[in-house]
Design a protein around this motif. Sequence first.
Motif, short mmCIF file in Angstrom:
data_model
loop_
_atom_site.label_atom_id
_atom_site.label_comp_id
_atom_site.label_asym_id
_atom_site.label_seq_id
_atom_site.Cartn_x
_atom_site.Cartn_y
_atom_site.Cartn_z
N ASP A 1 -15.77 -15.36 32.83
CA ASP A 1 -14.98 -16.42 33.46
C ASP A 1 -14.14 -17.11 32.39
O ASP A 1 -14.67 -17.79 31.51
CB ASP A 1 -15.90 -17.43 34.15
N THR B 1 -11.73 -19.38 33.01
CA THR B 1 -11.08 -20.58 33.57
C THR B 1 -11.02 -21.71 32.55
O THR B 1 -9.98 -22.34 32.36
CB THR B 1 -11.83 -21.05 34.82
N GLU B 2 -12.15 -21.99 31.91
CA GLU B 2 -12.19 -23.12 30.98
C GLU B 2 -11.23 -22.91 29.82
O GLU B 2 -10.55 -23.84 29.37
CB GLU B 2 -13.62 -23.32 30.46
N GLN C 1 -7.76 -23.64 31.09
CA GLN C 1 -7.55 -25.07 31.29
C GLN C 1 -7.43 -25.80 29.97
O GLN C 1 -6.58 -26.70 29.81
CB GLN C 1 -8.71 -25.65 32.11
N ILE D 1 -10.41 -16.01 36.87
CA ILE D 1 -10.19 -17.45 37.08
C ILE D 1 -10.95 -17.86 38.34
O ILE D 1 -10.79 -17.22 39.40
CB ILE D 1 -8.69 -17.76 37.25
N THR D 2 -11.74 -18.93 38.25
CA THR D 2 -12.57 -19.34 39.39
C THR D 2 -12.23 -20.73 39.90
O THR D 2 -12.83 -21.17 40.87
CB THR D 2 -14.05 -19.30 38.99
N LYS D 3 -11.31 -21.43 39.26
CA LYS D 3 -10.91 -22.76 39.72
C LYS D 3 -9.40 -22.91 39.63
O LYS D 3 -8.73 -22.23 38.86
CB LYS D 3 -11.57 -23.86 38.88
N GLU D 4 -8.86 -23.82 40.44
CA GLU D 4 -7.41 -24.03 40.50
C GLU D 4 -6.87 -24.53 39.16
O GLU D 4 -7.46 -25.40 38.51
CB GLU D 4 -7.09 -25.05 41.60
N LEU D 5 -5.73 -23.99 38.76
CA LEU D 5 -5.01 -24.43 37.58
C LEU D 5 -3.74 -25.13 38.01
O LEU D 5 -3.04 -24.65 38.91
CB LEU D 5 -4.68 -23.25 36.67
N PRO E 1 -8.27 -13.99 40.39
CA PRO E 1 -9.02 -15.07 41.05
C PRO E 1 -10.30 -14.51 41.64
O PRO E 1 -10.29 -13.43 42.24
CB PRO E 1 -8.05 -15.56 42.13
#
Length: 818
Positions: A280, A282-283, A286, A309-313, A332
């Motif tokens: 993952d 994502t972090e 971000q 990616i697991t969360k909205e950017l 995603p």
Amino acid sequence: MSQTLTYTIGSDRRALVDNIQDFKVDFGDDNHNWVQARQFERGMRQVFVNIVNEDNTPFDLTGCNVWFEGLLPNTANGDFRVIDSDGYVPLDPSAGKFRFDMPGHAFTIAGSYRQAFFRIVKNGNSVTTLEFDLDVLADKVIDGLVPKDWIGPFEQIADQLVDDLQKHTDAADKIIADFQQKVTDLVNQLNQQGSTTTSMLTELQNRITDLETKIKQDGLFTQAEADTFKQEVQNELTKFGDAGSYSEPGSNLIEKIINEADDRGINVRHFGATGDGVTDDTEAFQNAIDYAGKHNRSAVYVPAGKYVITKELTLNFIALFGEGVVSSVLIPKGPISRLITLQWKAIVHNLRIDNSQVTGAISDLCLAPESGEVGTNNIVRDVTFDDDGTHEVTAIDASPKTSAAGQTIFSFPNVIDSITMSNIYNGIHLYSSQGGWINGNVFQNITIQGFRNTGLWLDGGEDRVSISHNSFENIQVQYQKYTPNTARAFKINYGVNNKFSMIHTWQDQGTGAAIPSMELNPLSGADSWDIRNNTFDGIFESEIDGDPETLNYNDMSGIRLSYWISSSFKNGYGSLNTTKTLAENLLPQNLVADYVQGKRSPLQWDGTYYKPTDKGIDDKGYYVQFTKTGNNDPNGKSTFGLALNGSLDGLRHIQKYTVCIDFDLNGEDDSNTDFNISSGYFDNTNRTALPKGHHQMVKLQNGVYRYYETFSNNVESSDPMFLYAYFGGCNTINFRHYALIPQWIGPYQDIRESHNTSMWSINSATKIDFSNSSSSDIQNKLQLHLLNLNTNDWFDKNLIQETNRSNGSFVYTYPIYI
């Protein structure tokens, strides 16, 4: 053995002391923070520590390191210290728990430490210290020990130096130089943390000199060899040039190179992204986006790889760009409803989005946040959207919504260019609801190869406001075998004044009936007026699904139909002419021309505020000019119109019709002009105006205005009908043309003129006596209706002509042209 120490940050105090022999920390009578050990008692090396805040919550050690620092008991040989950075063992950092494995050198001298503490370090800086009392008991068996400074980090560097020299004798000078640099860095770090190092430097330098001497004595590297090697190294460095001439900020060449790389784009890999298609990331994404925003950087670079990616950017004044649609892939994953939201002046470029691992409905690129903020001046270019045909994927979504009453949210003017999509659910979805405006966007050069719901969808919801003035150019949509019959390549349920050019569909379904290429149907509870003034051109391989009224409000003249899937149209081309009814003007085309040429005309006016002052013909055609009278009432309005006679009596049975009037303001456009149209029924004393549907003003290319007003004929009456223009506010107005069409139409509907005026005549089986009748009675007997306005002074019974036919019937004519 082991011992446990407990500290409360903010509550524990210690007495102020300075240079006191045998210094001991005393936190109070119940102090338990002490450690005892015997000289060289190496088994007594583990110390357990618990740290809490003043409110009894754990002190968070996440991201920290812990050093042990101590000033040994004073001896005749001098002052010595121990510093160790390698004994820290985190047990539960977030709960403030750790273990420290004390170095054996901490127990070389018997006595009480003059000072001992753990130093908590984060990002190279000292956070706090944890004091404790350290006693070393004497070991009478071991004697003659020589105390010295023991700096753990330095010892590690020195041990590495000896090991490297033993393995690589041919690179001794470089190894020693690296050693010196590491020592310098260590000293700087200790100084930064507050550990005074001045007294250590002499011993460290002596240690380096001893090592150099040992190298020469052992014959590891001769001086001549060292000089030769040094020169060769210098020659190689010369090839790099003068780092000082490299103007990029940085104290050395490596720093300069790193800074320039960051100038070209913050690399997500520098923040921990792996791109392995499993981890993952994502972090890391971000953090890279946040870093770019905080450091005035505008670009975030995505190297080749597959990034989960697991969360909205959210992108705000940030460009997210990759190495190419083949190399840089975003994946995603899981229940993620939005992948990337573009807010202000954001860019997404050179990426591919693989939706094969989502577990719910997702919008990949959103041209506005879900509520409360606009999405404006964003660019999406060279992006590919892929799915395996099993997920509810909307590739590009614009759904601005307000978050507060009376607030207006926009999605404009964004540019979407050079896009490919495959096997998606919705390609582009524009959704106006809750006060959201979607205006002035550009969508161009888009290919959609396979979809399950819509290719391009203009949609509206509750409290919809506007989807208008958007441009859609060169959009290709392909139907595939799995495309359901309910799907539409172009679905227009809401929107005005949008332009669709070079839009094409092609069917790849094998056999069976072709699915309609486009739908133009208003939303439930709306009417056709919500879809108007849109223009279309392109080629469809199937028909258009839309009600005739909606089609009339839009310009479909550029669409051509190519039915290859139907046997009756195989390899043939059709057109939309059969889909759109040509609007026919029921009024004579030369009403105004007759009046200009001096013929009696049914046109009449109310001259209270405006009177006819001129008539003629110019480059725009025939006109009758009205000019404002001396009446100074700013709200004064006049009428100019006619009664609907003869064959127009059939109009009373038409449920909907449209009146169009062409006029201009004599080259002097005036925003104060008030113009509208009225139509309905009248008798000698009253007028009943019909309810209106929609109206619109358009300006034609020749500078003439065309005003449309639609009417619902829901009144049953045998009275004659009328229509007239109702105008005011301007100084001069030129009337040029009247049209009445038996349906509701829009400004792009073609109007065909029906016929010219002719002299009024009626047939009567018996002779009509006009001798003792009033003017109104005579008009009724002639079945001729006039509005009885103030200027109706044309009627003269002496102009009636009577003709007796051979069959005994009579024909009566009156020289008014209608």
